[in-house]
Design an enzyme around this catalytic site. Structure first.
Site, PDB file in Angstrom:
ATOM      1  CG  ASP A  16      71.357  47.779  -8.770  1.00 12.49           C
ATOM      2  OD1 ASP A  16      72.494  47.395  -9.034  1.00 12.49           O
ATOM      3  OD2 ASP A  16      70.324  47.146  -9.051  1.00 12.49           O
ATOM      4  CE  LYS A  53      75.421  46.174 -14.766  1.00  9.72           C
ATOM      5  NZ  LYS A  53      74.255  46.221 -14.016  1.00  9.72           N
ATOM      6  CG  MET A 103      64.838  51.515 -17.193  1.00 17.72           C
ATOM      7  SD  MET A 103      65.862  50.050 -17.417  1.00 17.72           S
ATOM      8  CE  MET A 103      64.662  48.741 -17.177  1.00 17.72           C
TER       9      MET A 103
HETATM   10  C1  LIG Z   1      66.611  48.819 -13.808  1.00 20.28           C
HETATM   11  S1  LIG Z   1      64.919  49.253 -13.565  1.00 20.28           S
HETATM   12  C2  LIG Z   1      64.666  48.558 -11.973  1.00 20.28           C
HETATM   13  C3  LIG Z   1      63.214  48.339 -11.639  1.00 20.28           C
HETATM   14  C4  LIG Z   1      63.020  47.821 -10.223  1.00 20.28           C
HETATM   15  N1  LIG Z   1      63.598  46.487 -10.091  1.00 20.28           N
HETATM   16  C5  LIG Z   1      61.561  47.815  -9.790  1.00 20.28           C
HETATM   17  O1  LIG Z   1      61.007  46.740  -9.542  1.00 20.28           O
HETATM   18  O2  LIG Z   1      60.972  48.898  -9.691  1.00 20.28           O
HETATM   19  C6  LIG Z   1      65.069  50.969 -13.237  1.00 20.28           C
HETATM   20  C7  LIG Z   1      63.806  51.729 -13.607  1.00 20.28           C
HETATM   21  O3  LIG Z   1      62.824  51.585 -12.575  1.00 20.28           O
HETATM   22  C8  LIG Z   1      62.073  52.779 -12.484  1.00 20.28           C
HETATM   23  N2  LIG Z   1      62.262  53.354 -11.155  1.00 20.28           N
HETATM   24  C9  LIG Z   1      62.984  52.831 -10.137  1.00 20.28           C
HETATM   25  N3  LIG Z   1      62.868  53.610  -9.038  1.00 20.28           N
HETATM   26  C10 LIG Z   1      62.065  54.642  -9.384  1.00 20.28           C
HETATM   27  C11 LIG Z   1      61.541  55.776  -8.694  1.00 20.28           C
HETATM   28  N4  LIG Z   1      61.822  56.000  -7.395  1.00 20.28           N
HETATM   29  N5  LIG Z   1      60.723  56.633  -9.357  1.00 20.28           N
HETATM   30  C12 LIG Z   1      60.404  56.419 -10.648  1.00 20.28           C
HETATM   31  N6  LIG Z   1      60.858  55.363 -11.348  1.00 20.28           N
HETATM   32  C13 LIG Z   1      61.667  54.484 -10.736  1.00 20.28           C
HETATM   33  C14 LIG Z   1      62.599  53.712 -13.572  1.00 20.28           C
HETATM   34  O4  LIG Z   1      61.832  53.494 -14.741  1.00 20.28           O
HETATM   35  C15 LIG Z   1      64.007  53.222 -13.721  1.00 20.28           C
HETATM   36  O5  LIG Z   1      64.557  53.588 -14.978  1.00 20.28           O
END
Ligand SMILES: C[S@@+](CC[C@H](N)C(=O)[O-])C[C@H]1O[C@@H](n2cnc3c(N)ncnc32)[C@H](O)[C@@H]1O
Length: 243
Positions: free
Chosen positions: A40, A62, A177
């Site tokens: 991703d 995406k 998100m």
């Molecule tokens: C599609 S979701 C995926 C979540 C992921 N599967 C998890 O368990 O953290 C994507 C969201 O995860 C959060 N996110 C993922 N990586 C991040 C990071 N390094 N710092 C802050 N937020 C993060 C944000 O809110 C982002 O919009």
């Protein structure tokens, strides 16, 4: 358990929030041996560096509801490479089972009879709490932990439709998100029953060298200097950053 990725298998692997030290040993071993890696957008380059130098890396991110590749396209790629006898790591940020559309990918793999395995990762909420040195629960302030998103399948960015009734008291809310409309979000959260004075910490690019932390309150969110995406919000009285 075979430590190496097996031919014809798909692995839905959690890449954690960014820092490669935070992925599991199982994930590192599979990455080092897989023929094909489908990451991703949010998977960090530092984690991708753990892939075999001979692996074919096909980004399948995406962004902003404008897909470069559809979810069905991702399914096709996984199935195509597995049926060709290759080992496939489908690499997702954080944990693959948290806001990662893993349910749809597992359904496609099951329907096609392709063997697969889920490899847990550290979801961003837990990595952020560790980084901030704050608990997510507290015996006196938070007996519940809610992982939620302001992002809906239809592309709407509003929290209100996902809450039926008031927000439960004594809870920590972690918002994935959250979008950028902080005025609407703050109003929605307050309307859902969260006191405006509740601590709210916004963490941008957590666990990467560009991490930014902004501590405010739910009412103060619209005026706060919040860093860029990816962004996570931690809300509630248990959230007391130690740094
Ligand atoms: C599609 S979701 C995926 C979540 C992921 N599967 C998890 O368990 O953290 C994507 C969201 O995860 C959060 N996110 C993922 N990586 C991040 C990071 N390094 N710092 C802050 N937020 C993060 C944000 O809110 C982002 O919009």
């Amino acid at each position: 358990m075979n430590p190496s990725a097996e031919p014809g298998h798909v692995y839905l692997v959690g890449a954690g929030p960014g820092d490669p030290n935070l992925i599991t040993l199982r994930a590192a071993r599979l990455l080092a041996t897989a023929d094909v890696v489908l990451p991703d957008d949010l998977v960090s380059d530092a984690v991708l560096d753990l892939a075999s130098p001979t692996a074919e890396i096909i980004p399948v991110g995406k962004r902003c509801g404008q897909p470069r590749i559809t979810q069905a396209g991702i399914h096709e790629l996984m199935l195509h490479h597995a049926r060709a006898g290759q080992s496939v790591v489908r690499l997702k940020s954080g944990d693959p089972l948290v806001f990662g559309r893993a349910g749809e990918e597992m359904a496609a793999l099951r329907e096609a009879g392709v063997p697969f395995e889920i490899v847990s990762g550290i979801t961003t909420a837990f990595a952020v709490a560790a980084s901030l040195q704050t608990p997510l629960t507290d015996r006196t302030a938070a007996s519940k932990l809610i992982l939620a998103t302001a992002h809906h399948a239809e592309g709407k960015l509003s929290l209100t439709p996902s809450w039926h009734g008031a927000f439960p008291p004594e809870a920590t809310l972690v918002l994935y998100m959250p979008g950028r409309n902080f005025a609407a979000l703050s109003a929605d959260l307050i309307a859902a029953g969260i006191p405006g004075e509740s601590p709210c910490v916004a963490v941008s690019k957590a666990t990467t060298p560009d991490e930014q932390v902004c501590a405010t309150t739910v009412a103060g969110l619209p005026e706060a200097s919040v860093g860029p995406a990816p962004l996570l919000l931690l809300i509630g009285h248990a959230i007391q950053p130690g740094r």
